[in-house]
Design a protein around this motif. Structure first.
Motif, PDB file in Angstrom:
ATOM      1  N   SER A 111     -12.702   3.386  -2.371  1.00 30.11           N
ATOM      2  CA  SER A 111     -11.650   3.652  -3.358  1.00 30.11           C
ATOM      3  C   SER A 111     -10.605   2.549  -3.412  1.00 30.11           C
ATOM      4  O   SER A 111      -9.730   2.552  -4.282  1.00 30.11           O
ATOM      5  N   TYR A 112     -10.692   1.597  -2.485  1.00 26.38           N
ATOM      6  CA  TYR A 112      -9.711   0.509  -2.448  1.00 26.38           C
ATOM      7  C   TYR A 112     -10.088  -0.562  -3.465  1.00 26.38           C
ATOM      8  O   TYR A 112     -11.242  -1.019  -3.514  1.00 26.38           O
TER       9      TYR A 112
ATOM     10  N   ASN B 283      -4.762   4.260   6.449  1.00 30.59           N
ATOM     11  CA  ASN B 283      -6.175   4.011   6.737  1.00 30.59           C
ATOM     12  C   ASN B 283      -6.816   3.329   5.531  1.00 30.59           C
ATOM     13  O   ASN B 283      -7.545   3.937   4.746  1.00 30.59           O
ATOM     14  N   SER B 284      -6.505   2.063   5.379  1.00 34.37           N
ATOM     15  CA  SER B 284      -6.994   1.315   4.228  1.00 34.37           C
ATOM     16  C   SER B 284      -7.145  -0.142   4.608  1.00 34.37           C
ATOM     17  O   SER B 284      -6.361  -0.675   5.407  1.00 34.37           O
TER      18      SER B 284
ATOM     19  N   SER C 234      -7.240  -2.082   7.975  1.00 36.37           N
ATOM     20  CA  SER C 234      -8.360  -1.307   8.530  1.00 36.37           C
ATOM     21  C   SER C 234      -9.713  -1.925   8.206  1.00 36.37           C
ATOM     22  O   SER C 234      -9.924  -2.522   7.143  1.00 36.37           O
TER      23      SER C 234
ATOM     24  N   LEU D 179       0.819  -1.218   0.000  1.00 32.22           N
ATOM     25  CA  LEU D 179       0.000   0.000   0.000  1.00 32.22           C
ATOM     26  C   LEU D 179       0.851   1.266   0.000  1.00 32.22           C
ATOM     27  O   LEU D 179       0.396   2.323  -0.432  1.00 32.22           O
TER      28      LEU D 179
ATOM     29  N   CYS E  44     -13.552  -2.166   7.023  1.00 30.86           N
ATOM     30  CA  CYS E  44     -14.135  -1.599   5.815  1.00 30.86           C
ATOM     31  C   CYS E  44     -15.579  -2.078   5.643  1.00 30.86           C
ATOM     32  O   CYS E  44     -15.991  -3.075   6.242  1.00 30.86           O
TER      33      CYS E  44
END
Length: 550
Positions: free
Chosen positions: A544-545, A448-449, A479, A415, A481
């Protein structure tokens, strides 16, 4: 981390082991003509001794040849106390050697079809991943590219984080390496195995290639001596902020030299080196070597390091991108971070291998490091991109106070990349350089993903064999989701996707999602060629991931 491709190859390719053993040796990595690697299924462990097998069917085949020795590969390893489906038992892997030349492929195949045998294969010998070139003016441009100076304002690593360097050895007296070796003070050099780990006086690493306590590169023969390991050690863990030499991204992180080459320079203990490093506390293991022959033994060792020992394996992508662009292993195995090479302009180095197996890119063209004879010089190759990535991984572990799993570290590394696909010279290779060139500042900053991965994949055919049900587990390593979409696609004209999409409301931090029904279904259409290799792409998205596994 390539969790789907290999599984599909095993399932869709009929009898993968038979196909592999049917290849011409010219298309494989070299291997000795008097040795095989053999793994007995753990269910038959009570018939396995350190230097013998009490399995009649196996012995019948072996005794047809002149066996000189049979030894368990990892006598100090233990059966996993708990098996969550991911830990690997390597206690029943054997090396069988013969006094004379044998038909290695034929014997390996005949053994592999026995009910007591998990796999049998040649003892493949990989190669180093570097290219020599003329010296350049000393410069560590890559520290700027990686945003190292900004990252060091946040984290300067930790001496408690150790990078295992499985390579051709180290130079113990090098001024910029000597103070950053992870010395084993529990086993000083006194002729006694003080720490009872099975290795006498492994105070400063071990030479698995020649089975002694000196990993010094220059002790090999004139033909076999190669300072490749000295260079790799410098990229990963040269002593930083000491007023001499160069700096390494991991700053205070240290390294353990594990020599995997013998006196003649042959990499005869490559995967054994991974086990040694994992068993001796290395949280990151660098492999600047590889071969083009995938085999179950290699994947077993990777899984052992990753899940049994919580060590992240990082490997070079290979240096034949301008020729065959071969896929190399271990970099293309599941659970390995595969590293391609770039230059000072973030353009892919023209010899770097590239493709869907690549996870990240790091500088590997004209990169400056330590070399033999207490000196410094520049080098070229994915061999040198990989240890830079390993050094950044060590910095991530230090920043998180060693609380991460190996795969969490790997996903943070992925990432923390800058996209380089849009650079004009990289456009022809878009999607083949992983997530981009590593950015150290991102790596030590809060991310933060989520980090989603489809794993533990199963392919279940219908009774008429024309429909394939695909299931697995989705892991979220980082993170929490929401609104997760999972979809499958396939470009093969003989595959028709029937059930394509699944929706998951939410997943927490470091959590798993188990499907209660088969999430994906496809139909195999008439005309599918025999032994067809089929690739699927799993796309996982949340906001957006987006993560594609091919």
């Amino acid at each position: 981390m390539k969790a789907i491709t290999t599984t599909i190859l095993i399932i869709i390719t009929i009898a993968a082991s038979i196909v592999a053993f049917g290849q011409n040796k010219m298309n494989q990595d070299p291997y000795p003509d008097n040795e095989i690697i053999l793994k007995i299924k753990p269910a038959f462990k009570n018939q396995c001794k350190n230097n013998a097998l009490q399995i009649e069917s196996v012995n019948t085949l072996l005794n047809a040849f002149d066996v000189s020795e049979i030894n368990v590969k990892f006598p100090f390893s233990k059966v996993p106390e708990k098996n969550d489906g991911r830990q690997t038992d390597i206690t029943t892997i054997y090396s069988v050697k013969f006094s004379n030349t044998i038909p290695v492929l034929e014997l390996a195949y005949n053994l592999s079809v026995l009910p007591e045998v998990e796999y049998a294969q040649p003892a493949y010998r990989p190669q180093l991943m570097y290219t020599t070139n003329d010296p350049l003016t000393p410069a560590q441009y890559y520290l700027n590219n990686l945003k190292a100076y900004q990252a060091w304002d946040i984290c300067q690593g930790s001496a408690n984080v150790i990078i295992g360097i499985t390579d051709t050895g180290v130079e113990y007296a090098h001024e910029d390496l000597v103070d950053n070796i992870a010395y084993n003070y529990n086993d000083p050099i006194n002729g006694i195995d003080d720490d009872n780990d099975g290795y006498v006086d492994n105070f400063r690493g071990w030479d698995l290639g020649d089975n002694d306590n000196s990993a010094e590169w220059s002790e090999a023969s004139e033909y076999g001596a190669n300072d490749h390991g000295v260079r790799v050690s410098g990229y990963s863990a040269a002593k930083t902020n000491n007023g001499i030499g160069i700096a390494s991204p991991g700053f205070n992180c240290r390294f353990l030299p594990v020599k995997i080459s013998d006196v003649n320079g042959m990499l005869n203990a490559s995967y054994e080196g991974i086990v040694y490093a994992a068993d001796h506390g290395c949280q990151v293991i660098n492999c600047s070597w590889g071969g083009i022959s995938p085999h179950p033994y290699g994947q077993d060792i990777i899984n052992y390091a990753t899940f049994n020992r919580n060590a992240l394996v990082i490997a070079a992508a290979g240096n034949y991108g301008n020729l065959n662009n071969d896929i190399f292993y271990p970099c293309a195995y599941n659970n390995v971070i595969c590293v391609a090479a770039s230059n000072s302009a973030d353009v892919m180095w023209y010899k770097s291998c590239h493709g869907p197996q690549v996870d990240i890119t790091a500088p590997g063209e004209a990169v400056y490091s330590t070399i033999g004879n207490n000196s410094y010089n520049s080098g070229w190759g994915t061999s040198f991109a990989s240890p830079l990535a390993a050094s950044v991984a060590a910095l991530i572990i230090a920043q998180h106070n060693d609380t991460l799993t190996a795969l969490q570290t790997g996903h943070i590394l992925k990432l923390a990349c800058d996209n380089i696909d849009t650079i004009p010279d990289n456009i022809p290779f878009a999607g083949q350089l992983g997530n981009g060139r590593i950015n150290m500042l991102k790596a030590v900053s809060p991310i933060n993903s989520p980090a989603l991965e489809f794993d533990s994949i199963e392919f279940i055919p219908s009774t008429d064999n024309d429909t394939l049900y695909i299931t697995g587990i989705i892991h979220n390593y980082l993170s929490a989701c929401n609104n997760i979409n999972a979809s499958i696609s396939c470009s093969n004209s003989h595959i028709q996707i029937i059930e394509q999409n699944q929706f998951i409301a939410s997943m927490g931090y470091n959590s798993d999602y188990h499907f209660t029904t088969f999430p994906f279904t496809c139909k195999i259409l008439p005309g599918m060629p025999y032994d067809e290799i089929v690739s699927f792409t799993i796309t996982l998205s949340s906001g957006s991931y987006i993560e594609n596994q091919t």
